[in-house]
Write a protein that holds these residues in place. Structure first.
Motif, short mmCIF file in Angstrom:
data_model
loop_
_atom_site.label_atom_id
_atom_site.label_comp_id
_atom_site.label_asym_id
_atom_site.label_seq_id
_atom_site.Cartn_x
_atom_site.Cartn_y
_atom_site.Cartn_z
N GLN A 484 0.63 -1.20 0.02
CA GLN A 484 -0.19 0.06 -0.07
C GLN A 484 1.00 1.23 0.02
N ARG A 485 2.04 1.40 0.71
CA ARG A 485 2.85 2.46 0.58
C ARG A 485 3.67 2.54 -0.67
N LEU A 486 4.10 1.43 -1.40
CA LEU A 486 4.94 1.29 -2.32
C LEU A 486 3.93 1.94 -3.73
N HIS A 487 2.83 1.36 -3.57
CA HIS A 487 1.83 1.64 -5.08
C HIS A 487 1.94 3.09 -5.37
N PRO A 488 1.50 3.94 -4.60
CA PRO A 488 1.35 5.40 -5.18
C PRO A 488 2.89 5.92 -5.64
N LEU A 489 3.75 5.45 -5.01
CA LEU A 489 5.10 5.96 -5.27
C LEU A 489 5.65 5.33 -6.43
N ALA A 490 5.34 4.15 -6.81
CA ALA A 490 5.78 3.36 -8.05
C ALA A 490 4.95 3.87 -9.01
N ALA A 491 3.75 4.35 -8.89
CA ALA A 491 3.02 4.84 -9.99
C ALA A 491 3.32 6.34 -10.40
N VAL A 496 9.27 15.51 -6.93
CA VAL A 496 10.47 16.47 -6.75
C VAL A 496 10.15 16.85 -5.18
N ALA A 497 11.07 16.74 -4.23
CA ALA A 497 10.93 17.25 -2.87
C ALA A 497 11.86 17.77 -2.34
N VAL A 510 15.08 14.02 -6.65
CA VAL A 510 14.10 13.77 -7.66
C VAL A 510 13.71 12.27 -7.85
N VAL A 511 12.50 11.78 -7.68
CA VAL A 511 12.26 10.34 -7.52
C VAL A 511 11.27 9.93 -8.68
N ARG A 512 11.63 8.94 -9.50
CA ARG A 512 10.87 8.42 -10.66
C ARG A 512 10.52 7.16 -10.44
N HIS A 513 9.10 6.73 -10.23
CA HIS A 513 8.65 5.37 -10.13
C HIS A 513 9.35 4.71 -9.06
N ALA A 514 9.46 5.55 -7.71
CA ALA A 514 10.10 5.28 -6.58
C ALA A 514 11.65 4.95 -6.48
N ARG A 515 12.24 5.09 -7.69
CA ARG A 515 13.71 5.38 -7.83
C ARG A 515 14.39 6.49 -7.78
N LEU A 516 15.43 6.70 -7.01
CA LEU A 516 16.01 7.95 -6.69
C LEU A 516 16.88 8.06 -8.04
N VAL A 572 7.46 19.37 -4.10
CA VAL A 572 7.84 20.60 -5.05
C VAL A 572 6.78 20.55 -6.08
N ASP A 573 6.93 18.95 -6.58
CA ASP A 573 6.03 18.73 -7.77
C ASP A 573 5.74 17.05 -7.68
N VAL A 574 4.46 16.91 -7.94
CA VAL A 574 4.13 15.35 -8.24
C VAL A 574 3.38 15.18 -9.48
N SER A 575 3.53 14.03 -10.24
CA SER A 575 2.83 13.89 -11.65
C SER A 575 1.80 13.08 -11.00
N HIS A 576 1.55 12.32 -9.74
CA HIS A 576 0.40 11.58 -9.61
C HIS A 576 0.32 11.74 -8.18
N PRO A 577 -1.15 11.55 -7.72
CA PRO A 577 -1.42 11.86 -6.28
C PRO A 577 -0.68 10.91 -5.39
N LEU A 578 -0.30 11.21 -4.15
CA LEU A 578 0.36 10.17 -3.46
C LEU A 578 -0.79 10.41 -2.22
N ALA A 579 -1.46 8.95 -2.03
CA ALA A 579 -2.46 8.65 -1.26
C ALA A 579 -2.35 7.22 -0.68
N TRP A 580 -2.65 7.09 0.64
CA TRP A 580 -2.67 5.71 1.17
C TRP A 580 -4.10 5.33 1.60
N PRO A 581 -4.72 4.26 1.60
CA PRO A 581 -5.87 4.07 2.28
C PRO A 581 -6.04 4.42 3.83
N VAL A 582 -7.07 4.89 4.24
CA VAL A 582 -7.53 5.38 5.61
C VAL A 582 -7.33 4.15 6.25
N ARG A 583 -7.90 3.25 5.89
CA ARG A 583 -7.94 1.98 6.76
C ARG A 583 -6.76 0.97 6.12
#
Length: 625
Positions: A484-491, A496-497, A510-516, A572-583
């Motif tokens: 659940q933590r990896l999925h939004p970052l991998a997508a 940029v942070a 700069v992170v792209r598909h979870a890779r530095l 700073v910039d994200v191309s895809h929403p970063l969200a985790w399930p509430v539960r």
């Protein structure tokens, strides 16, 4: 992400109290021998802080007894030396607040009348702390003298400055044999080394004698490779001569964050490590600070160390993982083969089932990855305990065969039996849907079922079985939480942070598909946007993976996630929403810990361990690798 500022401040400096101790023979020290000297090539002896450049304050105390809890200080004597030259001396009587015992007066010559008008320790300490500021404290039997000083500072409300402490007793035990001296008392060593001052149980005289003993001991330690301040920390713990001689491998290494590679015959990479200071870390392998037998064996084989300087600590950690995966060093125990990590998949066939795989497909639900197949199997067992997902491995026809019969698991209610007609048309698809939702969004079905089972087993004192169920729940929550933590970052195609660091700079990733893909530091006090634009423009091009699998080693993704969760990090910039399930699975960690404590408490009452005799992990979010 929230920003948290942790202020730091220096402890207030208290000026010496009036009427306190006096300074004796303060001498100006000018390194005239260095000025005008011809330039020389620096070797290993110039790395670190050479002993001739270290300022030592040799201290000795006289007290009314042997313990700070019941005795007080009657006299402080100290000598400040550097490079064999005396820079200053410090001496004062101290009023201990109690009468001096008769036997102490006979031993030291210090009477109650002598200390009656002396300043109390509260007035003396500021001057002594100022005198010893920035130096290495030396004492013969240091725990005694330093223990009294620390206790006095604590009682007076002063913060102890934390000077490095050197005890001459263990040094003497290292280089003075019983043939030379019957014991390692100060008087014995002073006589052996022909000290210019005879110890007489007065603080300043004993401190002066200790100076001569210190210089003689350091001279004897030099052949053992003890030539720098950093060597003193381990000087009393012998290191094999062949290992200590390898210290030359640290020659010229950078004193900053990065990765180092020990190389053996044929330029084989034996070991890869990382540190905030490459030089200090590599030097530690040749001292007694290194206790691992495997590392000592590795050092004996190595003939060179290759450094890789990095701009940030995160870059160093990531490079270490990548180099381990690339070279598979034989002395590294971390995961060298990310492709061997296991996932739990809910297959995409018409009648889905759970299986252990090593790849991720877009049309199926996955949890993981796991560092071992055993952990993945425990997660499957947890899902099978809670949901009637079929456990057979054969591919079933779309419609059940005529005359097909259910297995024993179906009769026990542990399988939806899609192989028969004994279910509603939507029965098994509903089971598969619940399994998918449990794996991807809300693990409540598994958590509630297994925690109830754990409580039931614990109530009947079946603690070993409760512990087994807890292990299954741990494994499931670990894999579901990681996925659940990896999925939004991998997508996320690009993230940029930035994080503020000391010196009015920004650490940028700069992170792209979870890779530095890039990282760096902006110049101090400058606008960070040019650095951000340059890093984005030159960042590595990373093909999109199949989420939740990251486009890198899973441990690299964990490092990136850990960095992003630090206080003060700004997106700073994200191309895809970063969200985790509430539960999410991580939200249920506290409940799992409670259940686990029940099981472990019961096992402790029975005086038994785990079936394998090995301790179990106590944190359900802990990576078992």
């Amino acid at each position: 992400m929230s920003s948290t500022t942790v202020p730091t401040r220096d402890a207030p400096h208290r000026p010496p109290a009036p009427g306190g101790p006096r300074l004796l023979s303060v001498q100006a020290f000018t390194p005239t021998a260095v000025e005008g000297a011809a330039p020389v090539q620096l070797g290993l002896d110039e790395l670190g802080t050479p002993l001739q450049d270290v300022t030592f304050v040799v201290v000795d105390l006289e007290t009314t007894g042997g313990s700070p809890a019941s005795a007080g200080i009657t006299e402080i004597g100290a000598v400040k030396v550097r490079g064999g030259e005396v820079l200053g001396e410090f001496q004062t009587l101290v009023n201990p607040g109690t009468p001096v015992p008769a036997f102490i007066a006979r031993l030291t010559g210090i009477t109650t009348g002598m200390v009656a008008t002396a300043p109390p320790i509260e007035a003396v300490l500021p001057s002594f702390l100022e005198f010893s500021r920035g130096s290495v404290l030396v004492a013969h039997n240091a725990p005694f003298d330093i223990g009294f000083l620390k206790a006095a500072a604590r009682d007076a409300g002063y913060e102890w400055p934390g000077n490095q402490v050197l005890d001459t007793v263990p040094l003497a035990r290292r280089v003075v044999t019983r043939d030379e001296a019957p014991n390692h008392k100060l008087s014995t060593l002073a006589a052996l080394f022909h000290a210019t001052v005879t110890p007489e149980h007065r603080a300043l005289a004993d401190a002066r004698a200790t100076v001569d003993v210190l210089h003689a001991l350091l001279e004897r330690m030099a052949p053992f490779g003890v030539t720098h301040l950093e060597d003193l920390a381990t000087a009393t713990d012998p290191v094999p001569a062949d290992v200590r001689r390898k210290r030359t491998l640290a020659d010229g290494l950078p004193d900053g964050p990065g990765v180092y590679m020990f190389r053996g015959p044929g330029e084989e990479v034996l070991y890869v490590g990382t540190s905030t200071s490459i030089r200090r870390r590599v030097r530690s392998y040749f001292t007694a600070a290194e206790k691992r037998g495997r590392m000592t064996e590795m050092v004996r084989i190595a003939h060179a160390v290759t450094p890789v300087e990095c701009a940030t600590v995160l870059e160093a950690q990531v490079r270490e993982l990548r180099l381990i995966a690339e070279h598979s060093p034989r002395y590294n125990r971390r995961s060298k083969f990310p492709e061997r990590m296991s996932w739990v998949r809910l297959t995409s066939e018409h009648h889905p089932r759970l299986s252990i795989v090593q790849d991720v497909r877009a049309d199926a639900a996955h949890i993981g990855p796991y560092s071992s197949r055993r952990q993945a199997q425990l997660a499957i067992d947890a899902l099978h305990d809670a949901l009637p997902v079929r456990q057979c491995t054969s591919r079933l026809p779309l419609l059940p065969a005529r005359g097909a019969s259910a297995c024993a698991l179906a009769e026990m209610g542990r399988c939806g039996a899609p192989c028969t007609t004994a279910q509603e048309p939507q029965g098994y698809p509903a089971v598969a849907g619940r399994a998918r939702a449990t794996m991807l969004t809300d693990p409540a079905d598994v958590v509630e079922h297994l925690t109830a089972r754990i409580a039931e087993l614990a109530a009947t004192e079946r603690y070993e079985q409760a512990a087994d169920v807890t292990s299954r729940l741990e494994a499931f929550l670990l894999g579901a939480g990681r996925a659940q933590r990896l999925h939004p970052l991998a997508a996320c195609a690009q993230l940029v942070a930035a994080r503020p660091v000391e010196g009015s700079r920004w650490e940028i990733v700069v992170v792209r598909h979870a890779r530095l893909a890039a990282t760096g530091l902006s110049p101090s006090g400058a606008d960070p946007w040019p650095t951000i634009d340059a890093l984005v423009a030159t960042a590595e091009d990373v093909p999109a993976p199949v989420a939740p699998a990251p486009a890198c080693h899973p441990h690299e993704a964990d490092l990136v996630l850990g960095w992003l969760e630090q206080p003060g990090v700004r997106l700073v910039d994200v191309s895809h929403p970063l969200a985790w399930p509430v539960r999410s699975a991580r939200a249920f960690a506290d409940g799992t810990r409670t259940a686990q404590r029940v099981a472990h408490h019961g096992r402790a009452r029975l005086g038994s361990g785990s079936p394998t005799g090995e301790p179990r992990a106590t944190d359900p979010t802990e990576d078992p690798c």
